[in-house]
Design an enzyme around this catalytic site. Structure first.
Site, short mmCIF file in Angstrom:
data_model
loop_
_atom_site.label_atom_id
_atom_site.label_comp_id
_atom_site.label_asym_id
_atom_site.label_seq_id
_atom_site.Cartn_x
_atom_site.Cartn_y
_atom_site.Cartn_z
CE1 TYR A 141 21.90 0.44 -22.67
CE2 TYR A 141 19.84 1.61 -22.37
CZ TYR A 141 20.54 0.43 -22.43
OH TYR A 141 19.88 -0.76 -22.24
CE LYS A 186 33.55 -10.31 -25.89
NZ LYS A 186 33.37 -11.78 -25.86
CG ASP A 218 31.72 -14.24 -23.84
OD1 ASP A 218 32.29 -13.95 -22.76
OD2 ASP A 218 32.36 -14.54 -24.87
CG ASP A 242 18.77 -3.53 -20.86
OD1 ASP A 242 17.78 -3.51 -20.10
OD2 ASP A 242 18.67 -3.60 -22.10
CG ASP A 246 15.01 -8.04 -19.38
OD1 ASP A 246 15.03 -7.24 -18.43
OD2 ASP A 246 14.26 -7.91 -20.37
#
Ligand code: NAD
Ligand code: IPM
Ligand code: MN
Length: 373
Positions: A141, A186, A218, A242, A246
């Site tokens: 970001y 990751k 993942d 993020d 959701d």
């Protein structure tokens, strides 16, 4: 207690849900004899329209002088041209960075009355109680960005210090819960994730009472759906957090239900307890339902509860709001996203009534206890 709260309603459903959360805070102030003042400021697309920038200097200055900030949502189709020179979301990112709120707490619980709304089988949703701790001021970001006619880059950069402070916050929070931290990365591919994992491993030695596990992002996306009740505190970097939160909101039944608290290290300028924080529901401006009065205000209202707890140190008041929401989820009224017919104001009013009732019960109990003592 006196507290100065800046509100940043923003765009789309942001003003609708923020107004409901402010109404709840006003009821809390009246019931518990606090003096909260509200200072509404511009952010996002509304600020771009008014003065050409998504975080005007006056808004930032007000936030920096406040005890806490309550935000609705920013963004929407009007400002979403991929070639636009400025976007509403830049205002939110600049605000998070300027306030230094690096730890974004996103609690997830599944209310039994809503379990039927989730795409998962009910038995998988039993005892789901996860606290996501999302790193909020670093990573992709905030890395360097480039764009030319035929290529673009977003740099992902993390320092040990940035990782360490948010991971320590996660371990501290786990000590007040079930003492289990899952760090998501990751590390099989990304160098930033290998730095993340080795930093978590080093810090874990300072918390021998907390169980630590590492999960690749993942497979974590899959495990959140197959065994969500096996997680306690989940700590991860900005972009992974993020996306996973959701996804997690779907377990609860709607994106409109989840609150967040973004906390930094600094103490509030005027209060002795708590820390400066930015509070916002995790959902966006929901352009598809904006202006219709049907948005679910519960994510915003629960964010106000987190504000009471984390910035103002008002635990009883925070619990009263959460209990009120619990009651409304149990008995209704429910907004459309969770299978009901109620509008934003109807849900708000039900929460206000329940907050009032809860305060009355608490006061009666307190008087009774004093009489007995
Ligand atoms: P969104 O969260 O706005 O909406 C996704 C879906 O969830 C929509 O169908 C919407 O109607 C529903 N939804 C969201 N909140 C709801 C609520 N309170 N009640 C009922 N239903 C609700 O995500 P999006 O459509 O991908 O993004 C729209 C805009 O919002 C984008 O510009 C995005 O950048 C922005 N956004 C802002 C924030 C923020 O300000 N914190 C967060 C996420 C997205
Ligand atoms: C969120 C939002 C923001 C984010 C956007 C609007 C910048 O999606 O708060 O989850 O990605 O952090
Ligand atoms: Mn998001």
């Amino acid at each position: 207690m006196k507290a100065r709260i800046v509100t940043l309603p923003g765009d789309g459903v942001g003003p609708e849900v923020t107004a409901a959360a402010v109404a709840v805070l006003n009821t809390v102030a009246a019931r518990y004899e606090h003096a909260f003042t509200f200072d509404e400021q511009l952010i996002g697309g509304a600020a771009i329209d008014a003065c050409g920038e998504p975080l005007p200097a006056a808004s930032l200055a007000a936030c920096q002088a406040a005890d806490a900030v309550l935000l609705g949502a920013v963004g929407g189709p009007k400002w979403s041209d991929p070639n636009a020179p400025v976007r509403p979301e830049q205002g939110l990112l600049a605000l998070r960075a300027a306030l230094g709120v690096y730890a974004n707490l996103r609690p997830l619980q599944v209310h039994p009355a809503l379990a039927g709304l989730s795409p998962l089988k009910n038995e998988r949703l039993r005892n789901v109680d996860v606290l996501f701790v999302r790193e909020l001021t670093g990573g992709t970001y905030f890395g360097a960005k480039t764009r030319s006619a035929d290529a673009a880059t977003d740099e992902c950069r993390y320092t040990v210090a940035e990782i360490e402070r948010v991971v320590r916050r996660a371990f501290e929070l786990a000590r007040d819960r079930r003492r289990h931290v899952t760090s998501v990365d990751k590390a099989n591919v990304l160098e930033t994730s290998r730095l993340w994992r080795s930093t978590v491993q080093r810090i874990a030695a300072d918390y021998p009472d907390v169980k630590v596990e590492h999960q690749l992002v993942d497979s974590m996306a899959m495990l959140l759906l197959t065994r969500p009740n096996s997680y306690d505190v989940v700590v991860t970097e900005n972009l992974f957090g993020d996306i996973l939160t959701d996804e997690a909101a779907a377990l609860a039944g709607s994106l409109g239900l989840l609150p967040s608290a973004s906390l930094g290290p600094s103490a509030s300028p005027t209060l002795r307890t708590g820390s400066m924080g930015l509070y916002e529901p995790i959902h966006g401006s929901a352009p598809d339902i904006a202006g219709q009065g049907v948005a679910n205000p519960i994510g915003a209202i629960l964010s106000a509860a987190l504000l009471l707890r984390h910035s103002l140190g008002l635990e009883a008041e925070a619990t009263a709001v959460e209990s009120a929401v619990e009651q409304v989820l149990r008995y209704g009224p429910h907004s459309r996203d969770i299978g009901g017919q109620a509008g934003t104001d109807e849900v708000r009013d039900a929460v206000l009534d329940a907050v009032g009732a809860h305060a009355d019960t608490a006061a009666a109990f307190f008087c009774g206890a004093r009489a007995c003592g």
